[in-house]
Design an enzyme around this catalytic site. Structure first.
Site, PDB file in Angstrom:
ATOM      1  N   GLU A 251       0.882  -1.166   0.000  1.00 29.78           N
ATOM      2  CA  GLU A 251       0.000   0.000   0.000  1.00 29.78           C
ATOM      3  C   GLU A 251       0.914   1.207   0.000  1.00 29.78           C
ATOM      4  OE1 GLU A 251      -1.472   3.239   0.986  1.00 29.78           O
ATOM      5  OE2 GLU A 251      -1.789   2.373   2.981  1.00 29.78           O
ATOM      6  N   CYS A 285      -2.780   8.803   3.039  1.00 30.98           N
ATOM      7  CA  CYS A 285      -2.545   8.346   1.668  1.00 30.98           C
ATOM      8  C   CYS A 285      -3.793   8.453   0.801  1.00 30.98           C
ATOM      9  CB  CYS A 285      -2.015   6.919   1.664  1.00 30.98           C
ATOM     10  SG  CYS A 285      -3.034   5.754   2.578  1.00 30.98           S
TER      11      CYS A 285
END
Length: 480
Positions: A251, A285
């Site tokens: 990720e 993010c």
């Protein structure tokens, strides 16, 4: 021995262990002052964690799923009981406002409960055989000891996604939290230990990040790797893991577009995407990052978002009334300054919110427009409280701009048109898309991206899959 936040210890083989590696310092981002000193792991301690995780794996893998679920739920209940001090500790080590820290711990607990319950839903299946006397089955087994790496921006939630999934699947885990924010991961370990987690099932080490990563990834005892962090580091780890044919969940970075169509409710956009942009000082993010606004409503939207930014109360996360806390470290402040300077040099108009007087790693909420197409902020993930706005004239142009970066983690759009919503949802290049909402990160939904935002998923029914191997068993008897 109990966890001491003033002198952090690692957790290896079920015991709190003082580090023997190089010295580390924890700093309060709101003051830039140190509040704890400790040492990282030595190579011998990393090797010890590997041995303990390997030795504990057979027993934990054989533990019935119902027992794993009960233990994980017990740990979740313990975290709920101590959520107030845990939130205060998270704010001190990471900087976010106390209300956000409470929200993060609630999300972490929800994630642990989700994975605990998924442990008993990890079904196999029978496949109809081609002849009598044969049974064909598909079953799932834990992949083995896991190495996990977590960042500093969500020091409770991100480690929990990895710990919860690994343990629920029957894997043992060695996790390395960020050196800036180890305390929340250690608190998770403490709750699991109190709930009766067998020694060695979870191990927490930190220190020399490159050395620890190399030792864990290259060890033949590690069967699976999970990493959350920057794209450059993720690529380097992927190359190293590829040399050993080890599966990864990555990720990585994002640069989430927010497409605001001319029929959108601008107040809703500002409430949803504005709050999402400046939550955790933009250090998320999946944060809305590039506002791509129809030319008919661009100026009105920029004015509303600018007013929202200017009204935000910036300050220490522990102070009542603070709506946006500091950045996590001095590196983030320098990055914000460089991006804004570059934008100004290209002719951008910059609107800044309230500044914070005093020490700490603060940057005001900032809205930018009239940007040059090659402005760095439109191509480099800011990971901070900067909100660039650009115009578009028609649907295809908006999609071209939105999909014009190599990242594809999250994307958002706002419109009252069901047709436009469907078209945008199908066209935006991202692993997670929010239409008229920015809430795309929930335990029951898969979390992950495409392109340079990584691969693999955490959460949802997909969350256990990376931590299991699929085996087919064909059993024949009699004259088959």
């Amino acid at each position: 021995m109990t966890l001491d936040a003033q002198q952090p210890h690692m957790f290896i083989g079920g015991a709190w262990t003082a580090g023997e590696g190089h010295p580390l310092v924890l700093r309060d981002p709101a003051t830039a002052q140190p509040f704890a000193e400790y040492r990282g792991a030595s190579s011998a301690q990393v090797a010890q964690a590997l041995d303990r995780a390997d030795a504990a794996f057979p027993r934990w893998a054989a533990t019935p799923a119902r027992e794993r679920r009960a233990l994980l739920r017990d740990a979740a209940a313990r975290l709920v009981e101590r959520m107030t001090p845990l939130a205060a500790q998270l704010t001190r080590e990471q900087g976010k406002p106390l209300a956000e820290a409470v929200g993060e711990w609630q999300a972490a607990v929800d994630t642990l409960i989700w994975y605990a319950d998924e442990a008993v839903r990890a079904y196999g299946r029978l496949v109809p055989a081609r002849q009598d006397g044969v049974q064909q089955g598909v079953q799932h087994e834990p992949i083995g000891p896991v190495a996990a790496f977590a960042p500093w921006n969500f020091p409770a939630l991100t480690p929990m996604r990895k710990i919860g999934a690994a343990l629920a699947a029957g894997c043992t885990c060695i996790i390395k939290p960020a050196e800036e924010t180890p305390l929340s991961t250690l608190a998770i370990a403490q709750a699991l230990r109190e709930a009766g987690l067998p020694d060695g099932v979870l191990n927490v080490v930190y220190g020399d990040a490159p050395a620890i990563a190399a030792a864990l990834i290259e060890s033949p005892l590690i069967r699976k790797i999970s990493f959350t962090g920057s794209t450059p580091v993720g690529k380097a780890l992927a190359a190293r893991a590829g040399a050993h044919a080890k599966p990864l969940t990555l990720e990585l970075g994002g640069h989430a577009p927010v497409v605001v169509f001319d029929d959108a409710d601008l107040d809703l956009v500002v409430r949803q995407a504005g709050a999402g942009k400046f939550r955790n000082a933009g250090q998320i993010c999946v944060a809305p990052t590039r506002f791509i606004v129809h030319e008919a409503v661009h100026d009105a939207f920029v004015a509303k978002l600018g007013a929202y930014a200017q009204a935000l109360q910036t300050g220490a996360g522990a102070h009542a009334g603070t709506q946006m806390g500091p950045l996590a470290n001095a590196r983030r402040v320098a990055h914000m300054a460089a991006l804004v300077e570059d934008a100004r040099a290209g002719g951008a108009v910059v609107t800044t919110g309230r500044t914070h007087d005093g020490p700490g790693f603060f940057w005001p909420a900032t809205v930018l427009h009239n940007l040059a197409p090659d402005a760095r902020i439109l191509h480099d993930e800011p990971f901070g409280p900067l909100a660039p706005c650009v115009r578009f004239g028609h649907f295809d142009e908006a999609m071209r701009i939105a999909n014009g970066v190599p990242f594809g983690l999250a994307a958002y759009c706002f419109t009252r048109s069901l047709d436009t919503a469907h078209r945008a949802g199908n066209t935006l290049h991202a692993g997670m898309v929010g239409v008229n909402t920015t809430r795309v990160s929930l335990p029951e939904l898969p979390f992950g991206g495409v392109g340079e935002s990584g691969y693999g998923r955490e959460g949802g029914v997909e969350g256990l899959e990376p931590y299991r191997v699929t085996k087919s068993v064909s059993l024949a008897w009699g004259a088959a």
